[in-house]
Motif scaffolding. Structure first.
Motif, mmCIF file in Angstrom:
data_model
loop_
_atom_site.group_PDB
_atom_site.id
_atom_site.type_symbol
_atom_site.label_atom_id
_atom_site.label_comp_id
_atom_site.label_asym_id
_atom_site.label_seq_id
_atom_site.Cartn_x
_atom_site.Cartn_y
_atom_site.Cartn_z
ATOM 1 N N SER A 220 20.637 37.728 -4.030
ATOM 2 C CA SER A 220 20.464 36.765 -2.939
ATOM 3 C C SER A 220 20.781 35.349 -3.412
ATOM 4 C CB SER A 220 19.032 36.818 -2.443
ATOM 5 O OG SER A 220 18.165 36.373 -3.463
ATOM 6 N N ALA B 263 19.256 33.290 -4.959
ATOM 7 C CA ALA B 263 17.997 32.643 -5.353
ATOM 8 C C ALA B 263 18.179 31.178 -5.708
ATOM 9 C CB ALA B 263 17.350 33.408 -6.513
ATOM 10 N N PRO C 20 11.264 34.124 -0.641
ATOM 11 C CA PRO C 20 11.936 35.086 -1.529
ATOM 12 C C PRO C 20 11.357 35.102 -2.943
ATOM 13 C CG PRO C 20 13.510 33.629 -0.446
ATOM 14 C CD PRO C 20 12.167 33.110 -0.118
ATOM 15 N N GLU D 154 12.690 36.369 -5.457
ATOM 16 C CA GLU D 154 13.738 36.122 -6.450
ATOM 17 C C GLU D 154 13.745 34.662 -6.909
ATOM 18 O OE1 GLU D 154 17.561 37.511 -5.201
ATOM 19 O OE2 GLU D 154 17.089 39.553 -5.854
ATOM 20 N N LEU D 155 13.324 33.750 -6.025
ATOM 21 C CA LEU D 155 13.259 32.338 -6.419
ATOM 22 C C LEU D 155 12.257 32.156 -7.546
ATOM 23 C CD1 LEU D 155 13.391 30.503 -2.979
ATOM 24 C CD2 LEU D 155 15.115 30.563 -4.753
#
Ligand SMILES: Nc1ncnc2c1ncn2[C@@H]1O[C@H](COP(=O)(O)OP(=O)(O)OP(=O)(O)O)[C@@H](O)[C@H]1O
Ligand SMILES: [Mg+2]
Lengths: 370, 293
Positions: free
Chosen positions: A83, A85, B181, B183-184
């Motif tokens: 994604s 990120a 998210p 993933e961050l």
């Protein structure tokens, strides 16, 4: 000397076993691609290498050092997420320099590095934009940029191209390849696109349900798949798998295919493995790549390994570069990759040449290659 | 400022539109009427209220009731007006809102991004806290405050409101961060950011809408609370609501309606202000996550 070693790695989420004894090693500067169907544990394996997931058993070594207990930031890795990120509250420059800031790199140096990497990726104009103001391809570049400012020991990519459209994906694939050639950094790359895997990898690891199916060079994986799963998964269109019988005729091993009209077609095997001997007189599965079947006239050079047979053409699918033909063989529909200018028409009976030099045989019970 | 034209899903005819507006007008009048009555009568002399029409505009505008309510009226035994209690409320509300919001954000962060064994149980229990009636906690809370030696103080009230509000603030932030998210967080970990750094450099800057929602919610609840204020405060820590009650109910002799009205409006001003300033973010925050973009 192996640079990245994954040793008998196991990962469990509660009662669910996601990785079951993974063994992989990659030399320095290698490009390891992890492929497999959705949910097979590719991301989990990558995350354990990154240190974002703990391992249940086994060990991971980077450059000879066991990193199991090291925090992700101490493993000297950089990661590009599916994604991307990107931090939504920071502009592109800040996104790229955040890691350096955390590591206490002085501001002047940070700016210098960001400028250099931005120039390399041609995103200088975007440095002051927020991620929300970027297109998918631009975000992808920024995500790469964030990894590139680090000069890490290993780059980890988790399906970095899967959110891009087909054309951009091919472009970025080439760019990643060029980057890898230029920097020479070791890469671990997750994808479920087998074309990406074939084109980028120096080593491919095929996973299924958390079990490593095969590790090898793209050519090994393509030409000598360890089992039916790998044969079927790699290659597009995938390998034809036809039930057949192994026999001995005139002192040589042959594969007998039952035809619809009750007759049998015999195709001799070249360089049969020792294991194949044990299967004489028994059922096997013959694996033939689509490009092993064509309708070109016999060329002298490799004519010895090509064998004629007649088959019914069911449909033809021109792709532009070549034409795929579905033909009846051994009671199965089989794909043949023909020249674009082939005269084959649906509904006709036609003479094909089968190249047996790359044929593989599988045990129908264990599905392993013989 | 991008002034987006309002998008409507349904094209409405002229008649429907008129009906809608008429209905809205009726509701608006219905809700605004009490405020109107309070407003006009707070500017009247007491005699005029007694003699006249409650809905009529004042014949003679006077600020005297407002001044009296603010700093002269008899509250309990002292003629201090509401001013010192207003200050008490501010001193109680501001720390209580800040602390409960921050803790709620931290809880939400941990419950979504640093999940641990039993985290859903913890969250369920915190949710449960939202449904505990005030009255049940009065006696245990009194014991706790006494044990801590902060019974009757403003900080005691702050503690009560923080504890009581934590369930709500945690709920708000947990749901907001659940859509943030993960993933961050992983990317920030690889970048070498610590637990708290990730929180205030990555999550908090993206939490504007939910912070506004939480602050409004907490501010109005704590400011308007009467029960805890009446139960756990002393004379020098009584909040505005309790003082207002004392003003209205304990004044001897004539009922000074104009002063009462002025006092009630004074008590409502801060929450009104918060709504006016942050209200549009409130709605936006409640909608956030429902629709991306
Ligand atoms: N935190 C978790 N808890 C429990 N199970 C998990 C967790 N994370 C992943 N799994 C399970 O582990 C398996 C492998 O997940 P993983 O994300 O590694 O798959 P993947 O190969 O990357 O798939 P995809 O191609 O869809 O990304 C899945 O069955 C998934 O449900
Ligand atoms: Mg994945």
């Amino acid at each position: 000397m192996s640079f990245l070693v994954v040793n008998d790695l196991e990962k469990r989420f509660g009662a669910v076993e996601v990785l079951k004894g993974i063994d992989i090693s990659v030399p320095r500067g290698g490009f390891l691609v992890l492929v497999g169907p959705s949910g097979c544990g590719k991301s989990t394996l990558l995350n354990t290498i990154a240190g974002l997931e703990t391992v249940t058993a086994g060990e991971i070594l980077i450059d000879g050092v066991r990193v199991n207990e090291l925090h992700p930031s101490k493993r000297d890795i950089a990661m590009v997420f599916q994604s991307y990120a990107l931090y939504p509250n920071m502009n592109v420059a800040k996104n790229m320099s955040f890691g350096m800031e955390m590591r206490g790199v002085p501001k002047a140096e940070r700016q210098q590095v960001v400028a250099r990497v931005a120039a390399m990726l041609q995103i200088e104009d975007l440095l002051h934009r927020k991620p929300s103001q970027l297109s998918g391809g631009q975000r992808q570049r920024v995500a790469m940029g964030r990894a590139l400012v680090r000069d890490p020991k290993i780059f980890l990519f988790d399906e970095p191209l899967s959110n891009l459209d087909a054309k951009l994906r091919v472009e970025m694939r080439t760019e990643i390849q060029k980057l890898h050639q230029r920097l020479g950094t070791t890469v671990v790359y997750v994808t479920h696109d087998q074309i990406e895997a074939m084109t980028l990898a120096t080593v491919i690891a095929v996973l299924k349900d958390g079990v490593l199916q095969q590790v090898g060079s793209p050519a090994e994986i393509y030409n000598t798949p360890a089992n039916i799963f790998v044969a079927d998964f790699m290659g597009s269109p995938s390998m034809n798998l036809v039930p057949a019988r192994l026999d001995r005729a005139n002192g040589a091993l042959v594969v007998s295919l039952k035809r619809a009209d009750g007759s049998t077609t015999m195709l001799p095997l070249h360089e049969p493995s020792a294991a194949a001997e044990a299967f004489i007189g028994r059922e096997v599965i013959l694996g033939l790549r689509p490009e092993s079947i064509d309708d070109a006239p016999v060329a002298d050079a490799d004519g010895a390994q090509r064998h004629p047979l007649e088959a019914h053409v069911e449909v033809t699918q021109p792709t532009g570069a070549d034409t795929l033909a579905m033909i009846r063989l051994g009671g199965r529909e089989v794909v043949a990759r023909l020249r674009a200018e082939t005269g084959a028409r649906a509904g006709e009976r036609r003479r094909f040449m089968v190249d047996m030099s790359k044929a593989v045989l599988f045990d129908p019970e264990t599905e392993e290659r013989l | 400022m991008a002034a987006n034209p309002i998008e409507t899903a349904v094209r409405t005819g002229r008649l429907t539109r008129a009906l809608i507006y008429a209905a809205l007008l009726v509701f608006a009048v219905y809700y605004l009427l009490p405020l109107f009555v309070m407003m006009v009568n707070s500017f009247k002399e007491l005699d005029e209220i007694r003699g006249g029409n409650m809905l009529a505009l004042p014949e003679l505008v006077t600020l005297a009731p407002w001044i009296k309510a603010w700093n002269q009226a008899q509250i309990g035994v002292q003629p201090t007006g509401l001013a010192p209690y207003f200050l008490n409320s501010i001193k109680m509300v501001v720390p209580a809102v800040v602390i409960s919001t921050l803790l709620g954000a931290l809880n939400g962060y941990v419950l979504t991004k640093w999940r641990f064994r039993g985290d859903t149980l913890v969250f369920a229990l915190m949710l449960f806290a939202c449904f505990i009636p005030f009255q049940i906690v009065l006696i245990p809370m009194a014991r706790v405050l006494g044990f801590l030696g902060i019974a009757g103080t403003t900080w005691g009230l702050v503690l009560v409101h923080v504890v009581y509000g934590l369930g709500f603030t945690t709920l708000f932030f947990r749901n907001y961060y659940a859509a943030f998210p993960t993933e961050l967080v992983k990317a920030a970990q690889i970048d070498g950011a610590s637990f708290l750094r990730i929180f205030y450099r990555i999550l908090l800057p993206s939490s504007g809408p939910i912070i506004v929602v939480t602050v409004i919610w907490q501010f109005t609840n704590i400011w308007n609370d009467f029960l805890f204020g009446a139960s756990f405060s002393d004379f020098d820590s009584q909040p505005m609501t309790v003082a207002l009650n004392n003003l209205v109910s304990s004044s001897t002799g004539v009922k000074e309606y104009n002063v009462h009205f002025a006092g009630a409006i004074l008590a409502a001003i801060p929450t009104l202000l918060v709504y006016i300033v942050a209200g549009r973010y409130f709605v936006r925050g409640l909608m956030a996550g429902a629709v991306k973009g």
